[in-house]
Design a protein around this motif. Sequence first.
Motif, mmCIF file in Angstrom:
data_model
loop_
_atom_site.group_PDB
_atom_site.id
_atom_site.type_symbol
_atom_site.label_atom_id
_atom_site.label_comp_id
_atom_site.label_asym_id
_atom_site.label_seq_id
_atom_site.Cartn_x
_atom_site.Cartn_y
_atom_site.Cartn_z
ATOM 1 N N GLY A 70 9.849 8.010 5.013
ATOM 2 C CA GLY A 70 10.263 7.631 3.662
ATOM 3 C C GLY A 70 9.434 8.293 2.577
ATOM 4 O O GLY A 70 9.920 8.555 1.479
ATOM 5 N N GLY A 71 8.172 8.558 2.871
ATOM 6 C CA GLY A 71 7.313 9.270 1.938
ATOM 7 C C GLY A 71 6.885 8.503 0.703
ATOM 8 O O GLY A 71 6.249 9.073 -0.182
ATOM 9 N N VAL A 72 7.193 7.221 0.613
ATOM 10 C CA VAL A 72 6.807 6.429 -0.561
ATOM 11 C C VAL A 72 5.384 5.909 -0.405
ATOM 12 O O VAL A 72 4.582 5.985 -1.325
ATOM 13 C CB VAL A 72 7.788 5.251 -0.793
ATOM 14 N N VAL A 73 5.086 5.383 0.778
ATOM 15 C CA VAL A 73 3.784 4.779 1.043
ATOM 16 C C VAL A 73 3.005 5.678 1.994
ATOM 17 O O VAL A 73 3.454 5.971 3.104
ATOM 18 C CB VAL A 73 3.934 3.371 1.660
ATOM 19 N N GLN A 74 1.847 6.111 1.534
ATOM 20 C CA GLN A 74 0.949 6.913 2.367
ATOM 21 C C GLN A 74 -0.048 5.969 3.032
ATOM 22 O O GLN A 74 -0.677 5.151 2.357
ATOM 23 C CB GLN A 74 0.213 7.933 1.512
ATOM 24 N N LEU A 75 -0.190 6.078 4.339
ATOM 25 C CA LEU A 75 -1.163 5.258 5.061
ATOM 26 C C LEU A 75 -2.534 5.913 4.980
ATOM 27 O O LEU A 75 -2.703 7.069 5.364
ATOM 28 C CB LEU A 75 -0.738 5.089 6.520
ATOM 29 N N LEU A 76 -3.485 5.172 4.441
ATOM 30 C CA LEU A 76 -4.848 5.680 4.294
ATOM 31 C C LEU A 76 -5.667 5.308 5.522
ATOM 32 O O LEU A 76 -5.674 4.140 5.933
ATOM 33 C CB LEU A 76 -5.501 5.087 3.036
ATOM 34 N N PRO A 77 -6.357 6.270 6.106
ATOM 35 C CA PRO A 77 -7.152 5.974 7.298
ATOM 36 C C PRO A 77 -8.356 5.099 6.971
ATOM 37 O O PRO A 77 -8.856 5.090 5.846
ATOM 38 C CB PRO A 77 -7.604 7.358 7.771
ATOM 39 N N VAL A 78 -8.776 4.358 7.980
ATOM 40 C CA VAL A 78 -10.005 3.576 7.865
ATOM 41 C C VAL A 78 -11.103 4.452 8.449
ATOM 42 O O VAL A 78 -11.300 4.509 9.646
ATOM 43 C CB VAL A 78 -9.892 2.233 8.608
ATOM 44 N N ASP A 79 -11.782 5.158 7.549
ATOM 45 C CA ASP A 79 -12.797 6.113 7.983
ATOM 46 C C ASP A 79 -14.195 5.527 7.795
ATOM 47 O O ASP A 79 -14.357 4.365 7.412
ATOM 48 C CB ASP A 79 -12.633 7.446 7.246
ATOM 49 N N THR A 80 -15.197 6.325 8.043
ATOM 50 C CA THR A 80 -16.583 5.858 7.972
ATOM 51 C C THR A 80 -16.933 5.292 6.602
ATOM 52 O O THR A 80 -17.590 4.248 6.507
ATOM 53 C CB THR A 80 -17.547 7.002 8.345
ATOM 54 N N SER A 81 -16.484 5.939 5.533
ATOM 55 C CA SER A 81 -16.822 5.443 4.192
ATOM 56 C C SER A 81 -16.200 4.073 3.933
ATOM 57 O O SER A 81 -16.822 3.216 3.298
ATOM 58 C CB SER A 81 -16.405 6.437 3.107
ATOM 59 N N ILE A 82 -15.010 3.835 4.455
ATOM 60 C CA ILE A 82 -14.368 2.518 4.303
ATOM 61 C C ILE A 82 -15.127 1.481 5.117
ATOM 62 O O ILE A 82 -15.396 0.374 4.641
ATOM 63 C CB ILE A 82 -12.882 2.559 4.735
#
Length: 129
Positions: A70-82
Amino acid sequence: MILLDTHALFWWAVEPEKLSPQAASVCEQMEREGGFASAISIWELGVKARSGKLLLGTSLENFVRRLEVGGVVQLLPVDTSIWLRTAMLEWDHRDPADRVIVATAMEHGIPLLSKDTALHSFEGVTCVW
């Protein structure tokens, strides 16, 4: 830009009638400009679906695929900074997914769309509902 809490993501995608009028308006704007959700929301939806507390109407994999296509919502990764920000939050709230979602909003400097009053009470993030 907005970050959707897990329930806001699900309601936007599956049960939009559960959104408040302001949340629906924010989602309409998001549909034009794009928005975000934390990847931990996928885990949270999966846990709730497996326990029978949530009916996705499809497999978790198909739900995620539809979000991505759909391209509306981008999933943000849970990375080290998070994870580091999550660990350092000065907040008694114990729900790990909520802590990650708040940390993600802070890390990216974007408001959070959530009905959850516990998240609204945290002073480090702007919440909308």
